[in-house]
Design a protein around this motif. Structure first.
Motif, PDB file in Angstrom:
ATOM      1  N   PHE A   1      -6.212  -1.972   0.469  1.00 46.39           N
ATOM      2  CA  PHE A   1      -6.500  -1.570   1.846  1.00 46.39           C
ATOM      3  C   PHE A   1      -7.868  -2.088   2.304  1.00 46.39           C
ATOM      4  O   PHE A   1      -8.034  -2.489   3.461  1.00 46.39           O
ATOM      5  CB  PHE A   1      -6.447  -0.048   1.978  1.00 46.39           C
ATOM      6  CG  PHE A   1      -6.721   0.453   3.361  1.00 46.39           C
ATOM      7  CD1 PHE A   1      -5.721   0.475   4.318  1.00 46.39           C
ATOM      8  CD2 PHE A   1      -8.002   0.876   3.723  1.00 46.39           C
ATOM      9  CE1 PHE A   1      -5.981   0.920   5.612  1.00 46.39           C
ATOM     10  CE2 PHE A   1      -8.270   1.316   5.006  1.00 46.39           C
ATOM     11  CZ  PHE A   1      -7.253   1.338   5.953  1.00 46.39           C
TER      12      PHE A   1
ATOM     13  N   ILE B   1       0.835  -1.203   0.000  1.00 50.18           N
ATOM     14  CA  ILE B   1       0.000   0.000   0.000  1.00 50.18           C
ATOM     15  C   ILE B   1       0.868   1.251   0.000  1.00 50.18           C
ATOM     16  O   ILE B   1       0.634   2.198  -0.754  1.00 50.18           O
ATOM     17  CB  ILE B   1      -0.942  -0.003   1.222  1.00 50.18           C
ATOM     18  CG1 ILE B   1      -2.002  -1.098   1.073  1.00 50.18           C
ATOM     19  CG2 ILE B   1      -1.609   1.366   1.407  1.00 50.18           C
ATOM     20  CD1 ILE B   1      -2.783  -1.368   2.349  1.00 50.18           C
ATOM     21  N   ASP B   2       1.895   1.242   0.851  1.00 52.67           N
ATOM     22  CA  ASP B   2       2.800   2.385   0.945  1.00 52.67           C
ATOM     23  C   ASP B   2       3.480   2.649  -0.393  1.00 52.67           C
ATOM     24  O   ASP B   2       3.557   3.799  -0.851  1.00 52.67           O
ATOM     25  CB  ASP B   2       3.847   2.116   2.027  1.00 52.67           C
ATOM     26  CG  ASP B   2       4.704   3.336   2.301  1.00 52.67           C
ATOM     27  OD1 ASP B   2       4.177   4.312   2.850  1.00 52.67           O
ATOM     28  OD2 ASP B   2       5.900   3.318   1.947  1.00 52.67           O
TER      29      ASP B   2
ATOM     30  N   TYR C   1      -3.245   5.190   6.734  1.00 50.59           N
ATOM     31  CA  TYR C   1      -3.614   4.945   5.337  1.00 50.59           C
ATOM     32  C   TYR C   1      -5.105   5.178   5.100  1.00 50.59           C
ATOM     33  O   TYR C   1      -5.492   5.684   4.041  1.00 50.59           O
ATOM     34  CB  TYR C   1      -3.206   3.534   4.918  1.00 50.59           C
ATOM     35  CG  TYR C   1      -1.713   3.340   4.861  1.00 50.59           C
ATOM     36  CD1 TYR C   1      -0.903   4.257   4.210  1.00 50.59           C
ATOM     37  CD2 TYR C   1      -1.100   2.249   5.480  1.00 50.59           C
ATOM     38  CE1 TYR C   1       0.470   4.107   4.169  1.00 50.59           C
ATOM     39  CE2 TYR C   1       0.275   2.087   5.444  1.00 50.59           C
ATOM     40  CZ  TYR C   1       1.058   3.018   4.791  1.00 50.59           C
ATOM     41  OH  TYR C   1       2.420   2.859   4.756  1.00 50.59           O
TER      42      TYR C   1
ATOM     43  N   ILE D   1       1.009   4.190  -2.879  1.00 54.44           N
ATOM     44  CA  ILE D   1       0.732   5.590  -2.563  1.00 54.44           C
ATOM     45  C   ILE D   1       1.885   6.473  -3.004  1.00 54.44           C
ATOM     46  O   ILE D   1       1.681   7.553  -3.571  1.00 54.44           O
ATOM     47  CB  ILE D   1       0.444   5.750  -1.052  1.00 54.44           C
ATOM     48  CG1 ILE D   1      -0.949   5.201  -0.717  1.00 54.44           C
ATOM     49  CG2 ILE D   1       0.544   7.215  -0.629  1.00 54.44           C
ATOM     50  CD1 ILE D   1      -1.283   5.197   0.756  1.00 54.44           C
TER      51      ILE D   1
ATOM     52  N   TYR E   1      -5.454   8.897   4.865  1.00 56.17           N
ATOM     53  CA  TYR E   1      -4.850   9.419   3.633  1.00 56.17           C
ATOM     54  C   TYR E   1      -5.742   9.133   2.430  1.00 56.17           C
ATOM     55  O   TYR E   1      -5.971  10.000   1.580  1.00 56.17           O
ATOM     56  CB  TYR E   1      -3.464   8.797   3.438  1.00 56.17           C
ATOM     57  CG  TYR E   1      -2.676   9.427   2.316  1.00 56.17           C
ATOM     58  CD1 TYR E   1      -1.843  10.520   2.548  1.00 56.17           C
ATOM     59  CD2 TYR E   1      -2.768   8.946   1.010  1.00 56.17           C
ATOM     60  CE1 TYR E   1      -1.129  11.107   1.522  1.00 56.17           C
ATOM     61  CE2 TYR E   1      -2.058   9.532  -0.023  1.00 56.17           C
ATOM     62  CZ  TYR E   1      -1.238  10.609   0.238  1.00 56.17           C
ATOM     63  OH  TYR E   1      -0.544  11.199  -0.789  1.00 56.17           O
TER      64      TYR E   1
ATOM     65  N   GLN F   1      -0.421   2.359  11.219  1.00 57.65           N
ATOM     66  CA  GLN F   1      -0.424   2.315   9.760  1.00 57.65           C
ATOM     67  C   GLN F   1      -1.848   2.262   9.207  1.00 57.65           C
ATOM     68  O   GLN F   1      -2.182   2.948   8.238  1.00 57.65           O
ATOM     69  CB  GLN F   1       0.375   1.101   9.268  1.00 57.65           C
ATOM     70  CG  GLN F   1       1.870   1.218   9.506  1.00 57.65           C
ATOM     71  CD  GLN F   1       2.625   0.030   8.948  1.00 57.65           C
ATOM     72  OE1 GLN F   1       3.055   0.038   7.804  1.00 57.65           O
ATOM     73  NE2 GLN F   1       2.761  -1.016   9.745  1.00 57.65           N
TER      74      GLN F   1
END
Length: 298
Positions: A92, A76-77, A112, A80, A115, A108
């Motif tokens: 997610f 996921i990071d 997320y 992004i 965000y 986290q």
């Protein structure tokens, strides 16, 4: 996560340092001994300072738990960071709160969620709720990168709500905390930490530009550029030069704006950032900047 104590010892030996020299001003010699002999993990703050003194990255001596949730968050990071928010959101959505075991997992998860709600779904109220959950329930120290990111995110969410006074308060707090961490020689060589630093400065600069403080925005952009250049990182470099050019336009620094748009354009081609390339072309036309003589295939 676990620490590779033998690796710490090897790096220390290569530097020609004794345990006492490595520990000086950071921790006790006994702590270094426990790290090297028994892979004893001290506080993360101490471990990062040790790595900084050895001139190594935290990832070189720390192994994260190799579980599915950890890999999912890393994916996921990464998505992004490469502006693939829809794909990040799809992954997610498969995470369930009952999967969250550690405090880090929970931080986290709520970061997320906040965000994605803010940037992808344009829902600042949901973003503020999730960032607030992180900050109020799972953060033990203000010197925590997720705390800084959530504080910044809260500021950006208030900006979306046009609550500019609140937005500025949160963004200033995030930047001030990051400055304090830098002053304490936090993990200089860690890639994730570095990219988060650059992201925070770039996002804060974007907010200052929106509320018509171009000089303050330029100062933050220059900090981010120095971080990137000192570490030879391309992360957000194209966006930073584009931001720098736009703020120079506002300040009527015409030649500087020309120069920085040229650099931003070239970098956007190198990084294959088509969306930014198009925006730079449009901005240059708006500000009557001469077309660039740069090959399309960089």
């Amino acid at each position: 996560m676990r620490i590779l104590g033998e690796k710490v010892r090897q790096f220390r030996k290569r530097k020609g340092m004794s345990q006492k020299e490595l520990a000086d001003g950071i921790c006790t010699q006994a702590t270094i001994s426990l790290i090297e002999k028994k892979s004893k993990i001290p506080s993360m703050k101490i471990m990062m300072k040790i790595c900084n003194r050895l001139g190594i990255r935290l990832s070189e001596v720390i192994i994260e738990n190799d579980d599915q949730l950890y890999r999912t968050f890393k994916k996921i990071d990464n998505l992004i960071r490469h502006d693939q928010l829809a794909n990040a959101a799809t992954i997610f959505e498969k995470i369930r709160p009952k999967q969250l075991r550690s405090n880090t997992d929970k931080k986290q998860y709520y970061y997320y969620e906040g965000y994605i709600q803010l940037i992808l779904n344009d829902n600042p109220d949901e973003a503020i709720f999730n960032f607030g959950m992180l900050l109020n329930q799972f953060v033990k120290s203000s010197h925590d990168m997720y705390a800084i990111l959530a504080t910044l995110g809260t500021g950006l969410a208030y900006e979306r709500k046009q609550s500019y006074d609140k937005a500025e308060i949160f963004v200033k707090q995030a930047v001030a905390t990051l400055h304090a961490m830098d002053a304490q020689d936090m993990p200089l060589g860690d890639d994730d930490y570095l990219q988060n630093e650059i992201l925070i400065y770039a996002s804060a600069a974007q907010l200052y530009a929106k509320i018509n403080f171009p000089q303050e925005a330029l100062e933050l952009i220059d900090l981010a550029l120095k971080k990137a250049q000192d570490s030879q990182s391309l992360y957000l470099l194209d966006r930073l030069y584009a931001q720098k050019a736009a703020n120079e336009v506002v300040l009527n620094n015409v030649q500087a704006a020309h120069d920085h748009y040229y650099v931003a354009y070239a970098l956007s081609l190198v990084t294959h950032n088509a969306k930014l390339t198009q925006k730079i072309i449009e901005d240059m036309a708006t500000y009557h900047i001469a077309p660039l003589k740069v090959a399309r295939e960089a």
